[in-house]
Scaffold this motif. Structure first.
Motif, PDB file in Angstrom:
ATOM      1  N   GLY A   5       0.815  -1.203   0.000  1.00  0.00           N
ATOM      2  CA  GLY A   5       0.000   0.000   0.000  1.00  0.00           C
ATOM      3  C   GLY A   5       0.848   1.253   0.000  1.00  0.00           C
ATOM      4  N   ALA A   6       1.951   1.197  -0.726  1.00  0.00           N
ATOM      5  CA  ALA A   6       2.967   2.229  -0.572  1.00  0.00           C
ATOM      6  C   ALA A   6       2.593   3.604  -1.102  1.00  0.00           C
ATOM      7  CB  ALA A   6       4.271   1.770  -1.216  1.00  0.00           C
ATOM      8  N   LEU A   7       1.464   3.719  -1.782  1.00  0.00           N
ATOM      9  CA  LEU A   7       1.132   5.045  -2.288  1.00  0.00           C
ATOM     10  C   LEU A   7       1.019   6.069  -1.171  1.00  0.00           C
ATOM     11  CD1 LEU A   7       0.120   7.034  -4.530  1.00  0.00           C
ATOM     12  CD2 LEU A   7      -2.147   6.437  -3.755  1.00  0.00           C
ATOM     13  N   ARG A   8       0.562   5.625  -0.011  1.00  0.00           N
ATOM     14  CA  ARG A   8       0.392   6.591   1.069  1.00  0.00           C
ATOM     15  C   ARG A   8       1.730   7.036   1.642  1.00  0.00           C
ATOM     16  NH1 ARG A   8      -3.754   3.207   2.170  1.00  0.00           N
ATOM     17  NH2 ARG A   8      -2.387   2.273   3.705  1.00  0.00           N
ATOM     18  N   PHE A   9       2.793   6.681   0.956  1.00  0.00           N
ATOM     19  CA  PHE A   9       4.107   7.226   1.224  1.00  0.00           C
ATOM     20  C   PHE A   9       4.097   8.659   0.681  1.00  0.00           C
ATOM     21  CE2 PHE A   9       7.629   4.235   2.233  1.00  0.00           C
ATOM     22  CZ  PHE A   9       8.567   5.157   2.650  1.00  0.00           C
ATOM     23  N   ALA A  10       4.441   9.623   1.490  1.00  0.00           N
ATOM     24  CA  ALA A  10       4.499  10.997   1.005  1.00  0.00           C
ATOM     25  C   ALA A  10       5.534  11.092  -0.124  1.00  0.00           C
ATOM     26  CB  ALA A  10       4.869  11.931   2.139  1.00  0.00           C
ATOM     27  N   PRO A  11       5.230  11.841  -1.180  1.00  0.00           N
ATOM     28  CA  PRO A  11       6.146  11.904  -2.331  1.00  0.00           C
ATOM     29  C   PRO A  11       7.564  12.320  -1.937  1.00  0.00           C
ATOM     30  CG  PRO A  11       4.096  13.055  -2.818  1.00  0.00           C
ATOM     31  CD  PRO A  11       4.016  12.640  -1.381  1.00  0.00           C
ATOM     32  N   GLU A  12       7.680  13.273  -1.006  1.00  0.00           N
ATOM     33  CA  GLU A  12       9.036  13.723  -0.650  1.00  0.00           C
ATOM     34  C   GLU A  12       9.815  12.615   0.057  1.00  0.00           C
ATOM     35  OE1 GLU A  12       6.183  15.228  -0.101  1.00  0.00           O
ATOM     36  OE2 GLU A  12       6.016  16.078   1.923  1.00  0.00           O
ATOM     37  N   ALA A  13       9.106  11.791   0.810  1.00  0.00           N
ATOM     38  CA  ALA A  13       9.782  10.696   1.510  1.00  0.00           C
ATOM     39  C   ALA A  13      10.148   9.573   0.531  1.00  0.00           C
ATOM     40  CB  ALA A  13       8.891  10.157   2.627  1.00  0.00           C
ATOM     41  N   LEU A  14       9.248   9.306  -0.421  1.00  0.00           N
ATOM     42  CA  LEU A  14       9.497   8.201  -1.363  1.00  0.00           C
ATOM     43  C   LEU A  14      10.523   8.604  -2.428  1.00  0.00           C
ATOM     44  CD1 LEU A  14       8.707   5.310  -2.177  1.00  0.00           C
ATOM     45  CD2 LEU A  14       6.862   6.271  -3.534  1.00  0.00           C
ATOM     46  N   PHE A  15      10.234   9.657  -3.169  1.00  0.00           N
ATOM     47  CA  PHE A  15      11.117  10.054  -4.278  1.00  0.00           C
ATOM     48  C   PHE A  15      12.361  10.788  -3.797  1.00  0.00           C
ATOM     49  CE2 PHE A  15       6.753  10.239  -6.117  1.00  0.00           C
ATOM     50  CZ  PHE A  15       6.844   9.020  -6.734  1.00  0.00           C
ATOM     51  N   GLY A  16      12.208  11.484  -2.663  1.00  0.00           N
ATOM     52  CA  GLY A  16      13.337  12.247  -2.151  1.00  0.00           C
ATOM     53  C   GLY A  16      14.237  11.387  -1.289  1.00  0.00           C
ATOM     54  N   LYS A  17      13.671  10.833  -0.232  1.00  0.00           N
ATOM     55  CA  LYS A  17      14.521  10.139   0.732  1.00  0.00           C
ATOM     56  C   LYS A  17      14.761   8.678   0.400  1.00  0.00           C
ATOM     57  CE  LYS A  17      14.382  13.037   4.679  1.00  0.00           C
ATOM     58  NZ  LYS A  17      14.251  13.051   6.148  1.00  0.00           N
ATOM     59  N   LEU A  18      13.682   7.931   0.184  1.00  0.00           N
ATOM     60  CA  LEU A  18      13.865   6.484   0.031  1.00  0.00           C
ATOM     61  C   LEU A  18      14.688   6.165  -1.229  1.00  0.00           C
ATOM     62  CD1 LEU A  18      12.947   4.269   1.955  1.00  0.00           C
ATOM     63  CD2 LEU A  18      11.169   3.708   0.318  1.00  0.00           C
ATOM     64  N   PHE A  19      14.378   6.825  -2.323  1.00  0.00           N
ATOM     65  CA  PHE A  19      15.131   6.563  -3.554  1.00  0.00           C
ATOM     66  C   PHE A  19      16.602   6.953  -3.368  1.00  0.00           C
ATOM     67  CE2 PHE A  19      11.662   6.445  -7.127  1.00  0.00           C
ATOM     68  CZ  PHE A  19      10.939   5.513  -6.397  1.00  0.00           C
ATOM     69  N   ARG A  20      16.847   8.066  -2.700  1.00  0.00           N
ATOM     70  CA  ARG A  20      18.235   8.479  -2.442  1.00  0.00           C
ATOM     71  C   ARG A  20      18.943   7.482  -1.529  1.00  0.00           C
ATOM     72  NH1 ARG A  20      19.971  14.152   0.632  1.00  0.00           N
ATOM     73  NH2 ARG A  20      22.211  13.730   0.811  1.00  0.00           N
ATOM     74  N   LEU A  21      18.258   7.094  -0.471  1.00  0.00           N
ATOM     75  CA  LEU A  21      18.853   6.155   0.474  1.00  0.00           C
ATOM     76  C   LEU A  21      19.235   4.854  -0.216  1.00  0.00           C
ATOM     77  CD1 LEU A  21      19.514   5.515   3.458  1.00  0.00           C
ATOM     78  CD2 LEU A  21      17.164   4.659   3.680  1.00  0.00           C
ATOM     79  N   PHE A  22      18.397   4.427  -1.169  1.00  0.00           N
ATOM     80  CA  PHE A  22      18.651   3.163  -1.861  1.00  0.00           C
ATOM     81  C   PHE A  22      19.699   3.315  -2.966  1.00  0.00           C
ATOM     82  CE2 PHE A  22      15.966  -0.427  -0.545  1.00  0.00           C
ATOM     83  CZ  PHE A  22      15.400   0.162   0.559  1.00  0.00           C
ATOM     84  N   GLY A  23      20.094   4.535  -3.263  1.00  0.00           N
ATOM     85  CA  GLY A  23      21.231   4.679  -4.167  1.00  0.00           C
ATOM     86  C   GLY A  23      21.021   5.482  -5.426  1.00  0.00           C
ATOM     87  N   ALA A  24      19.825   6.052  -5.636  1.00  0.00           N
ATOM     88  CA  ALA A  24      19.619   6.836  -6.853  1.00  0.00           C
ATOM     89  C   ALA A  24      20.568   8.031  -6.873  1.00  0.00           C
ATOM     90  CB  ALA A  24      18.172   7.309  -6.932  1.00  0.00           C
ATOM     91  N   ASP A  25      21.290   8.213  -7.970  1.00  0.00           N
ATOM     92  CA  ASP A  25      22.133   9.393  -8.132  1.00  0.00           C
ATOM     93  C   ASP A  25      21.302  10.578  -8.606  1.00  0.00           C
ATOM     94  OD1 ASP A  25      24.920   8.288  -7.615  1.00  0.00           O
ATOM     95  OD2 ASP A  25      24.146   6.865  -9.083  1.00  0.00           O
TER      96      ASP A  25
END
Lengths: 376, 376
Positions: free
Chosen positions: A256-276
């Motif tokens: 049900g990950a949509l309820r992830f706030a966009p800044e947390a998902l695209f900003g933090k989680l993607f960065r944490l996982f390694g997105a340059d």
């Protein structure tokens, strides 16, 4: 190219006057992803473009749209099939995916359950009634305690005892140690009672670790395994199922990950996982995303965050050449502007329009630097 | 065991009177996943259990809860980290994940961007202004047409030209052919204009295919690559980033999958991808899911669907022994009842309560068979 179709049913939360145009835009979004004017090539139009097959008011408002996509668009491959089903459109707040029908060719390529109900009944030896199942937990217990619990459940006559989906490879009870101990515990119980309980290890991890865990579990004698498709990723789950020699249970965690706030998902989680660099839908695009949210995403990507390197914000989602200067002004220099279909609006004007985009960004950046210099 | 904490901020859509209990339930859901009474072991309570660190009314209603989880619960592993952040709770309609702070240990284990902004500036040679980017598309175009487009964009001076995220390995333009042709096209443009454009191939597929694509792209000379974390799966994306020798762009496709109807996601998609059994939250559990939706999930899993084998429905999510008979009545024999924490409510009563569960299911199944026989 196959003429087979993948059909997907969506709910569109739109007014009647916009329904037809909205459905048609969805058909483009999920395949060619360009404005209608750019769909010029006859192969693109005839073989790649999705089309609206049915459109009718929904029973509780809005519209139900059945879209038909050429199976060829999926490359008969699981990740790309997901992409066609609900890739970009998952980001449109007015679209909900209700149903899908892959058609024989895609269904055969993906394959579905390898063992299914019959395989689970064979593994457990249970027929004619529902199976019983529980989970050993909580995390934090030692392997000995978890194995003792598995033994207790087995002696009670449960058919299936699985790892809790939160039991991974933590120090409290390392995966290999736990699998061996729990298999032994249910085997001992079977010796006592005659009832065979199937212990199901939880497989979790990035692909390499997942493969190792799967191999270990099968070699150790597990007669079924479990994984969370949305946590490990649906394509990794698919690969696991394809090579499994025992039935696979799916767990719904993270679904049900949509309820992830966009800044947390695209900003933090993607960065944490390694997105340059992280592409996200920007304000002023065809996706609804407010300026505040965009600012927060950019901040989350670029700002100081422990020892993590900053990642580049890539605003996208329908930015036009005409608005490039405004986008530069908003995000500043550490950004990458992604302009797509707008560069291809005129078949003969792609080079010139692209140059205009390049000039516009350079000019806006230079103006910004001057303005900053003038202020200081 | 490390004393480090992973902190996650959630929005809870609850009334003030329920906020504290709700936050505490969330802390258990994301770690030990058992009723409070089952958290008996001192290590479980002291080292595994999440705790509520802050709780305050949100600016727009509801509550903001900061939860602190022991880093050890993640096993310092990406898939399990996701699980702790938003595994089960993503299925609770009243919870939204707003923010996360991994702490130094988990951040180091995951690693974040390997190249980041500096790496992208080095790859493109651009400093002091935003980068410009576009995508070659639409799908359906031949490799020659897509490479020509890449060449045009490069001659126009774009910094980055990426594959559209819908360009996979379709017959129209196979991946390897496209990567080679586009790299050649931007190289030719650079010879003409002196401006180096970075062409970014889209990497997509299940893990093995993804790894092959990555290797091919790097060997061919790609100076950056792109992948969609939510399509390939965040852990697979992480693995890709870890082994990448060039910067990685993240694409947001499929990042809004919650609006997937439960019956389509847990019933159809999981089955299509190979689940032999699919666990889902059932009516009457601690997750809100109506009977109609449960019926539809079960139908989607078990019903005829082309050549795909039926998959076993596994209702779960807080079913109690006391309601097992009702659940059997509802789902019929081709199902597996998953009862978790309710079996462990009393430390000394696990065996007996488990036996009661087993008896209850067998009795309900037998009664159901008799009732059916009596009616016919």
């Amino acid at each position: 190219m196959s003429a087979e179709l993948l059909r997907v049913v969506y709910h569109l939360a739109v007014e009647p006057a916009r329904a037809e145009a909205r459905a048609e835009a969805l058909a483009r979004e999920q395949t060619v992803e360009v404005p209608r004017a750019v769909v010029r090539d006859p192969v693109v139009r005839g073989e790649a473009l999705g089309r609206v097959e049915a459109l009718a008011p929904g029973p509780e408002g809005g519209f139900l749209a059945t879209l038909a996509y050429p199976t060829g668009a999926t490359g008969l491959e699981p990740a790309q099939a997901l992409n066609v089903v609900f890739g970009n459109s998952s980001l449109h707040a007015d679209v909900r995916c209700l149903d899908l029908e892959p058609g024989p060719e895609l269904a055969a390529a993906l394959g579905g359950p390898r063992f299914g109900i019959a395989g689970l009944r064979a593994a457990t030896g249970v027929s004619g009634r529902p199976l019983t199942c529980t989970a050993i937990k909580p995390m934090g217990l030692s392997t000995a305690a978890l194995a003792a619990l598995a033994g207790t459940f087995a002696r009670a006559g449960l058919d299936v005892v699985k790892d809790d989906h939160g039991l991974a490879d933590q120090a409290w009870s390392p995966f290999r140690e736990r699998v061996a101990a729990c298999l032994a515990a249910v085997a001992r119980a079977a010796d006592e009672t005659g009832h065979e309980t199937v212990y199901v290890p939880n497989l979790i991890g990035a692909p390499e670790r997942l493969r190792d865990a799967q191999r270990f579990a099968e070699d150790a004698g597990a007669r079924a395994v479990m994984a969370s498709p949305m946590l490990v990723g649906l394509p990794a789950f698919w690969e696991l199922c394809r090579r499994s020699s025992v039935p696979v249970l799916a767990h719904p965690a993270f679904a049900g990950a949509l309820r992830f706030a966009p800044e947390a998902l695209f900003g933090k989680l993607f960065r944490l996982f390694g997105a340059d660099a992280s592409i996200f839908v920007s304000f002023g695009s065809r996706f609804a995303q407010g300026e505040e949210s965009c600012r927060a995403i950019a901040r989350a990507l670029r700002g100081p965050w422990g020892a993590l390197r900053p990642a580049l914000p890539v605003p996208a989602g329908g930015i036009e050449v005409a608005s490039a200067a405004k986008v530069v002004e908003f995000y500043g220099e550490d950004a990458m502007l992604l302009v797509g279909g707008d560069l291809q609006l005129e078949a003969d004007g792609v080079l010139e329009r692209s140059r205009e985009f390049v000039r516009s960004v350079r000019a806006a950046a230079a103006a910004r630097v001057s303005a900053v210099a003038a202020r200081t």
